[in-house]
Design an enzyme around this catalytic site. Structure first.
Site, PDB file in Angstrom:
ATOM      1  N   ASN A   1       0.811  -1.216   0.000  1.00 47.88           N
ATOM      2  CA  ASN A   1       0.000   0.000   0.000  1.00 47.88           C
ATOM      3  C   ASN A   1       0.845   1.267   0.000  1.00 47.88           C
ATOM      4  O   ASN A   1       1.118   1.838  -1.053  1.00 47.88           O
ATOM      5  CB  ASN A   1      -0.939  -0.003   1.211  1.00 47.88           C
ATOM      6  CG  ASN A   1      -2.097  -0.963   1.065  1.00 47.88           C
ATOM      7  OD1 ASN A   1      -3.058  -0.670   0.365  1.00 47.88           O
ATOM      8  ND2 ASN A   1      -2.018  -2.106   1.722  1.00 47.88           N
ATOM      9  N   ASP A   2       1.251   1.697   1.170  1.00 52.51           N
ATOM     10  CA  ASP A   2       1.916   2.987   1.307  1.00 52.51           C
ATOM     11  C   ASP A   2       3.211   3.078   0.510  1.00 52.51           C
ATOM     12  O   ASP A   2       3.565   4.150   0.021  1.00 52.51           O
ATOM     13  CB  ASP A   2       2.209   3.268   2.784  1.00 52.51           C
ATOM     14  CG  ASP A   2       0.941   3.201   3.626  1.00 52.51           C
ATOM     15  OD1 ASP A   2      -0.098   3.702   3.161  1.00 52.51           O
ATOM     16  OD2 ASP A   2       0.988   2.630   4.732  1.00 52.51           O
ATOM     17  N   VAL A   3       3.916   1.963   0.352  1.00 52.87           N
ATOM     18  CA  VAL A   3       5.217   1.999  -0.327  1.00 52.87           C
ATOM     19  C   VAL A   3       5.082   2.152  -1.832  1.00 52.87           C
ATOM     20  O   VAL A   3       6.090   2.251  -2.538  1.00 52.87           O
ATOM     21  CB  VAL A   3       6.047   0.734   0.005  1.00 52.87           C
ATOM     22  CG1 VAL A   3       6.349   0.668   1.485  1.00 52.87           C
ATOM     23  CG2 VAL A   3       5.335  -0.530  -0.467  1.00 52.87           C
TER      24      VAL A   3
ATOM     25  N   ALA B   1      -0.525   3.609   6.962  1.00 51.14           N
ATOM     26  CA  ALA B   1      -0.592   5.055   7.145  1.00 51.14           C
ATOM     27  C   ALA B   1      -2.022   5.565   7.246  1.00 51.14           C
ATOM     28  O   ALA B   1      -2.255   6.709   7.620  1.00 51.14           O
ATOM     29  CB  ALA B   1       0.124   5.763   5.996  1.00 51.14           C
TER      30      ALA B   1
END
Length: 460
Positions: free
Chosen positions: A386-388, A427
């Site tokens: 997701n966030d990466v 996040a």
């Protein structure tokens, strides 16, 4: 006997360092672990041979209990639960050091007649070990979902309360240092340090948990080294400093990989929120695909880059991913794996999973190595990351993750994301990648989705 003990320690330390060198790559990690374990066995043997060591019944009982609890737990743990096991086992080390400091206080009547360095080292170990133990328990609880993964904070007074707990623990230690021998003082030191450990980790959200685990590991190492200094045990000093130094270096590297300072991480308040699950959020829509369409796209690509995340770990999809990659390679498609430093829930999480599935080490590419290749990649397959992969880290100055280095997945010619729902990552924010015109979503359990793609590939 002293010569034998010193010789065993020297050999043990050499094995520690040589074993640690083996942990730099998946191919040598198992061997490195075994070498370091052999070194620890020699260090334990040397300690038991040290003149003056007694209470053999208690020692044997402790070893037996540790073996009965540790070995089955380590053998039965699923790879998805490995981060919380690392957090728990690490915390036990810090707790042991705190208890050692308490015992030393009682056995010496408040360190009466002990050299100053013994007292200082013991009190340092008591505070840091207690912080590590209770902080690790919180990390375990969040990872195991026993407590919410979101930041749990007192709000504005949080940092003031943290500072008061630290000052209270230090005050108790100072009173002990100037001659106080009341047992309530050492208990107060441990209790205030415990409260500090709880209050520091509770406000930290899931997005920062890999860094927190590494930081707590470093603290446990430093507390063990301090206990070794107090006990005049060379093995504890060396092993503790190795763990403390390596953990500190890893913490710094991971903080840089997120473009966040360690004080900002400790301050907490980042990650762990949620948005409603679904396939449409506000006025944004996503494009769905099927296993058959995904198989066709991959079969006719020149290069596919797999981007694994925690979703792959949860679904235990690594073996299916490796089987899919073999089919693609048989069709002449190049397959690589893009590894972000903080993907998953502990340092090296994705490397461990893929190594377990016998993915060739040369196909694992770190972020700096793979990012330039995305522009030449026909298809990027994102599995639970997701966030990466969120382009907002580059494009949105108001995003909580702005400035965090990410994998440039959005620069690929096309992207397929395997995900259960539109829920966010650690996040707690939307991923702009999912709404990109070049992105298609394949909803469902990652393992089932990959297996469906495999069946479609076999028919092409």
């Amino acid at each position: 006997m002293t010569t034998v003990v010193v010789s065993l320690y020297i050999v043990a330390f050499a094995l520690f360092i040589y074993g640690l060198m083996g942990l730099t790559g998946p191919r040598t990690a198992v061997r490195g672990n075994l070498i370091a374990a052999a070194g620890m066995a020699l260090a334990v043997l040397a300690t038991l041979l040290t003149p003056g060591v007694g209470n053999w019944a208690l020692i044997v009982l402790g070893v037996a209990l540790g073996t009965l609890l540790g070995v089955p737990a380590a053998k039965q743990v699923r790879m998805t639960a490995m981060p919380q096991m690392v957090a728990l086992f690490n915390g036990v080390g810090g707790g042991a050091v705190a208890l050692i400091a308490w015992v030393e206080f009682n056995s010496t009547a408040g360190f009466t007649g002990e050299p100053g360095y013994v007292m200082v080292a013991s009190l340092f170990g008591a505070i840091v070990g207690s912080v590590s133990f209770w902080g690790s328990l919180v990390a375990f609880g969040k990872l195991q979902e026993l407590i919410p993964g979101r930041p749990i904070s007192l709000g504005q007074p949080q940092q003031l309360v943290n500072a008061l707990m630290l000052l209270a623990a230090l005050a108790c230690a100072v009173v002990i240092g100037i001659g106080g021998d009341a047992e309530l003082l050492i208990i107060g030191t441990l209790v205030f340090a415990a409260a500090l450990g709880l209050l520091v980790v509770l406000p930290i959200g899931g997005a920062d948990m890999p860094v927190v685990i590494s930081l707590l590991n470093a603290l446990t190492g430093l507390s063990a080294a301090a206990a070794g200094l107090a006990l005049n045990n060379t093995a504890m000093i060396v092993a503790g400093m190795i763990v403390g130094a390596s953990g500190s270096i890893l913490t710094n590297l991971m903080a840089k990989a997120m473009n966040r300072s360690i004080p900002a991480i400790v301050a907490g308040g980042f990650g762990g929120g949620s948005i409603a699950a679904g396939r449409e959020v506000g006025d944004k829509t996503v494009r769905e695909t099927s296993a058959a369409d995904a198989a066709v796209q991959m079969a006719y690509a020149n290069q596919v880059v797999v981007v694994p995340g925690y979703g792959m770990a949860v679904a235990q999809a690594q073996h299916a991913v490796r089987d899919m990659a073999r089919l693609l390679e048989d069709k002449g498609v190049g397959v690589k794996y893009a590894i972000h430093p903080v993907a998953g829930r502990m340092p090296g999480h994705m490397n461990v999973l893929l190594a377990e599935a016998d993915v060739p080490y040369e196909q694992l590419k770190e972020m700096d190595e793979i990012n330039d290749e995305f522009a030449r990649t026909d298809l990027a397959l994102v599995i639970g990351a997701n966030d990466v992969t969120n382009p907002a880290a580059r494009s949105d100055p108001g995003s909580p993750i702005h400035g965090m280095p990410i994998l440039n997945v959005d620069q690929s010619r096309s992207v397929i994301v395997l995900k259960r729902s539109m829920n966010p990552g650690f996040a707690g924010i939307e991923n702009e990648l999912y709404y990109s015109p070049g992105t298609a979503m394949l909803f469902g359990d990652a393992k089932s989705s990959v297996e469906s793609v495999i069946e479609e590939l076999k028919t092409l």
